[in-house]
Write an enzyme that holds these catalytic residues in place. Structure first.
Site, short mmCIF file in Angstrom:
data_model
loop_
_atom_site.label_atom_id
_atom_site.label_comp_id
_atom_site.label_asym_id
_atom_site.label_seq_id
_atom_site.Cartn_x
_atom_site.Cartn_y
_atom_site.Cartn_z
N TYR A 78 0.84 -1.19 0.00
CA TYR A 78 0.00 0.00 0.00
C TYR A 78 0.88 1.24 0.00
O TYR A 78 1.94 1.27 0.63
CB TYR A 78 -0.88 0.03 1.26
CG TYR A 78 -2.03 -0.94 1.26
CD1 TYR A 78 -2.78 -1.18 0.12
CD2 TYR A 78 -2.39 -1.61 2.43
CE1 TYR A 78 -3.85 -2.05 0.13
CE2 TYR A 78 -3.47 -2.48 2.46
CZ TYR A 78 -4.19 -2.70 1.30
OH TYR A 78 -5.26 -3.55 1.33
N HIS A 120 -10.64 4.04 7.31
CA HIS A 120 -9.57 3.12 6.93
C HIS A 120 -9.13 2.21 8.06
O HIS A 120 -8.19 1.41 7.87
CB HIS A 120 -8.37 3.92 6.38
CG HIS A 120 -8.68 4.55 5.05
ND1 HIS A 120 -8.98 5.88 4.90
CD2 HIS A 120 -8.78 4.01 3.80
CE1 HIS A 120 -9.22 6.14 3.62
NE2 HIS A 120 -9.11 5.03 2.94
N ARG A 128 -6.05 7.60 -8.78
CA ARG A 128 -5.34 6.51 -8.09
C ARG A 128 -6.02 5.21 -8.50
O ARG A 128 -7.22 5.21 -8.79
CB ARG A 128 -5.45 6.77 -6.60
CG ARG A 128 -5.38 5.56 -5.73
CD ARG A 128 -5.39 5.89 -4.25
NE ARG A 128 -4.98 4.71 -3.54
CZ ARG A 128 -5.81 3.81 -3.04
NH1 ARG A 128 -7.11 3.97 -3.13
NH2 ARG A 128 -5.35 2.74 -2.45
N ASN A 182 -6.72 1.06 -7.37
CA ASN A 182 -6.73 0.11 -6.26
C ASN A 182 -7.28 -1.21 -6.84
O ASN A 182 -7.96 -1.19 -7.85
CB ASN A 182 -7.66 0.65 -5.17
CG ASN A 182 -7.72 -0.26 -3.98
OD1 ASN A 182 -6.72 -0.81 -3.57
ND2 ASN A 182 -8.92 -0.43 -3.43
N GLU A 190 -10.35 -0.53 -9.08
CA GLU A 190 -11.04 0.73 -8.84
C GLU A 190 -10.17 1.87 -9.34
O GLU A 190 -9.00 1.96 -8.96
CB GLU A 190 -11.28 0.94 -7.35
CG GLU A 190 -12.22 -0.08 -6.74
CD GLU A 190 -12.46 0.14 -5.25
OE1 GLU A 190 -13.30 -0.56 -4.69
OE2 GLU A 190 -11.81 1.03 -4.64
N TYR A 210 -7.40 -9.33 4.31
CA TYR A 210 -8.30 -8.17 4.22
C TYR A 210 -8.99 -8.14 2.85
O TYR A 210 -10.19 -7.89 2.75
CB TYR A 210 -7.52 -6.86 4.44
CG TYR A 210 -8.33 -5.65 4.07
CD1 TYR A 210 -9.38 -5.22 4.89
CD2 TYR A 210 -8.08 -4.94 2.90
CE1 TYR A 210 -10.15 -4.12 4.54
CE2 TYR A 210 -8.83 -3.84 2.54
CZ TYR A 210 -9.87 -3.44 3.36
OH TYR A 210 -10.64 -2.36 3.01
N LYS A 211 -8.24 -8.43 1.80
CA LYS A 211 -8.82 -8.42 0.46
C LYS A 211 -9.71 -9.64 0.23
O LYS A 211 -10.40 -9.70 -0.79
CB LYS A 211 -7.72 -8.34 -0.61
CG LYS A 211 -7.04 -6.95 -0.71
CD LYS A 211 -5.98 -6.96 -1.79
CE LYS A 211 -5.21 -5.64 -1.92
NZ LYS A 211 -5.95 -4.60 -2.65
C1 HEM Z 1 -5.02 9.25 -1.37
C2 HEM Z 1 -6.10 8.92 -0.70
C3 HEM Z 1 -6.43 7.52 -0.27
C4 HEM Z 1 -5.65 6.41 -0.17
C5 HEM Z 1 -4.17 6.26 -0.47
C6 HEM Z 1 -6.51 5.32 0.29
C7 HEM Z 1 -6.09 4.02 0.50
C8 HEM Z 1 -6.91 2.96 0.75
C9 HEM Z 1 -6.50 1.57 0.77
C10 HEM Z 1 -5.07 1.08 0.54
C11 HEM Z 1 -7.58 0.81 1.03
C12 HEM Z 1 -7.62 -0.72 1.08
C13 HEM Z 1 -8.15 -1.19 -0.24
C14 HEM Z 1 -7.89 -2.64 -0.63
O1 HEM Z 1 -6.85 -3.21 -0.32
O2 HEM Z 1 -8.75 -3.22 -1.34
C15 HEM Z 1 -8.69 1.72 1.17
C16 HEM Z 1 -9.99 1.32 1.44
C17 HEM Z 1 -11.03 2.19 1.54
N1 HEM Z 1 -11.00 3.55 1.32
FE1 HEM Z 1 -9.38 4.69 0.96
N2 HEM Z 1 -7.78 5.81 0.44
C18 HEM Z 1 -7.76 7.14 0.13
C19 HEM Z 1 -8.82 8.00 0.19
C20 HEM Z 1 -10.08 7.65 0.55
C21 HEM Z 1 -11.20 8.54 0.70
C22 HEM Z 1 -11.13 10.05 0.48
C23 HEM Z 1 -12.28 7.78 1.05
C24 HEM Z 1 -13.70 8.16 1.35
C25 HEM Z 1 -14.33 9.17 1.11
C26 HEM Z 1 -11.84 6.42 1.11
C27 HEM Z 1 -12.67 5.35 1.38
C28 HEM Z 1 -12.26 4.05 1.48
C29 HEM Z 1 -13.16 2.96 1.84
C30 HEM Z 1 -14.66 3.08 2.11
C31 HEM Z 1 -12.39 1.80 1.87
C32 HEM Z 1 -12.89 0.38 2.24
C33 HEM Z 1 -12.68 0.23 3.74
C34 HEM Z 1 -13.31 -1.03 4.31
O3 HEM Z 1 -12.90 -2.14 3.93
O4 HEM Z 1 -14.22 -0.91 5.17
N3 HEM Z 1 -10.51 6.36 0.81
N4 HEM Z 1 -8.26 3.01 0.99
#
Ligand code: HEM
Length: 346
Positions: free
Chosen positions: A43, A204, A234, A236, A278, A329-330
């Site tokens: 990550y 997160h 970005r 994912n 995504e 987690y995934k």
């Molecule tokens: C540069 C900004 C961000 C980074 C680097 C980041 C990074 C991540 C990462 C690494 C994951 C895990 C995903 C996976 O492995 O499948 C994640 C999950 C998630 N992110 Fe972010 N994120 C960012 C911004 C945001 C923002 C702004 C939001 C919401 C408005 C958000 C909402 C979520 C949600 C809802 C999940 C799923 C969490 C869960 O499993 O309950 N992220 N994000």
């Protein structure tokens, strides 16, 4: 069919496919999430400027903010509209976010009209009155900016029915970013109703190591400083398992997909595995200062990915070397060895 070099074109599709989604070339616009040289995935705050086309072994992605998805567009939008009609709780707007929703609608409609001049048209009359036409879906709507009942179900629901992206808005309060509005039908195992109102750390918290490694703090820092004139993106990725590409694997729909993996393991049919990517866009909206985190979900089956051996090989290595907590987690820790073997044709 095995293709070793070059791009996979429309003519490479299997003419015997009967299912409409199978006739779509899912590789042509797939935002392949790994740089060529990457072998081990970690990550990071992997952001880059948007609206820059990226050539891949499958085709191209990223020219516009919204990827309509060609012939897939009407199918995705029919699914989106079905879900929104059945479950209006997929749209959440916290008090104070009304202007941000209009800001988002106007930004996207202007962008869509510029990117698709032959099929999408926004007429601006100069006194907050607008006319939107989308010939691909047959939408024809006059509206007044800021007047919620001038579009059916408000601006966020309206936009969600025009674009394939899930729409998320964050706003800054007391130095932190809060997820305060969203229209989300294709969440990967989370729920908009549960997450809305949370800050970046709360959202997160389930992701292993993200806060401890400082990634959430860096992501928040980046988003708080996002300039109004530059759009970032970005990618994912994760895996999912179902007999057809299932976009809606939200927690709301858990009973519908909870048995997909156990069933696949019982059947030992790893062709059901899909790579789920995504593509997320970060935009600071001009009127409200809110920031978007809009998510376009792309899916390709392992069978499709195997048509490009370099991709199959790289994905196998990435999955094989992924840390256990992240694979768990995934959601694919228990079947990752099978996926790796399948990708390597074993
Ligand atoms: C540069 C900004 C961000 C980074 C680097 C980041 C990074 C991540 C990462 C690494 C994951 C895990 C995903 C996976 O492995 O499948 C994640 C999950 C998630 N992110 Fe972010 N994120 C960012 C911004 C945001 C923002 C702004 C939001 C919401 C408005 C958000 C909402 C979520 C949600 C809802 C999940 C799923 C969490 C869960 O499993 O309950 N992220 N994000």
């Amino acid at each position: 069919m095995t293709i070793t070099t070059g791009r996979v074109g429309a003519t490479d599709r299997d003419p015997s496919d009967r299912d409409a989604t199978a006739r779509v070339d899912h590789l042509a616009n797939l935002p392949w999430p790994f740089p060529d040289e990457l072998e081990e995935f970690r990550y990071s705050v992997n952001v880059e400027p948007a609206r820059i086309p990226r050539a891949t072994r499958g085709g191209e992605w990223g020219r516009h903010i919204v990827d309509l998805g060609g012939r897939e567009y009407p199918m995705i939008m029919a699914e989106r509209r079905r879900i929104l009609d059945a479950d209006p709780h997929r749209v959440k707007v916290r008090p104070g976010m009304e202007l941000a929703c209009w800001d988002l609608l106007l930004y996207y409609l202007r962008d869509l009209a510029l990117s698709n001049p032959g099929t999408m048209h926004l007429t601006e009359y100069g006194d907050a009155r607008f006319h939107w036409r989308n010939d691909l879906l047959g939408t024809d709507q006059y509206f007044v900016l800021g007047v919620d009942d001038s579009v059916p179900n408000g601006p966020l629901d309206f936009l969600a029915r025009e674009v394939p992206d899930d729409l998320l808005l964050v706003i800054e309060r007391d130095g932190h970013l809060y997820f305060d509005a969203g229209a989300v039908t294709f969440a990967a195992a989370w729920s908009v109703s549960f997450d809305v109102g949370m800050d970046m750390y709360e959202i997160h918290a389930p992701v292993p190591g993200l806060t401890r490694q400082g990634i959430v703090a860096r992501a928040e820092h980046f988003l708080r400083r996002l300039p109004a004139d530059q759009v970032y993106r970005r990618v994912n990725w994760t895996l999912s398992a179902s007999d057809s590409p299932k976009l809606d694997v939200s927690l709301e729909e858990l009973p519908e997909w909870a048995d997909d993996i156990p069933q696949m393991l019982r059947d030992r049919d790893f062709d059901r595995v899909h790579l789920r990517i995504e593509l997320e866009h970060f935009i600071r909206l001009p009127m409200s200062g809110a920031v978007t985190f809009n998510i376009r979900t792309f899916m390709a089956s392992l069978a499709e990915i195997r048509r490009i051996p370099e991709w199959a090989g790289q994905l196998a290595t990435v999955i094989e070397t992924l840390s256990e907590p992240i694979a768990a987690y995934k959601g694919f820790l228990e079947y990752r060895d099978d996926v790796v073997a399948h990708l390597r044709g074993q």
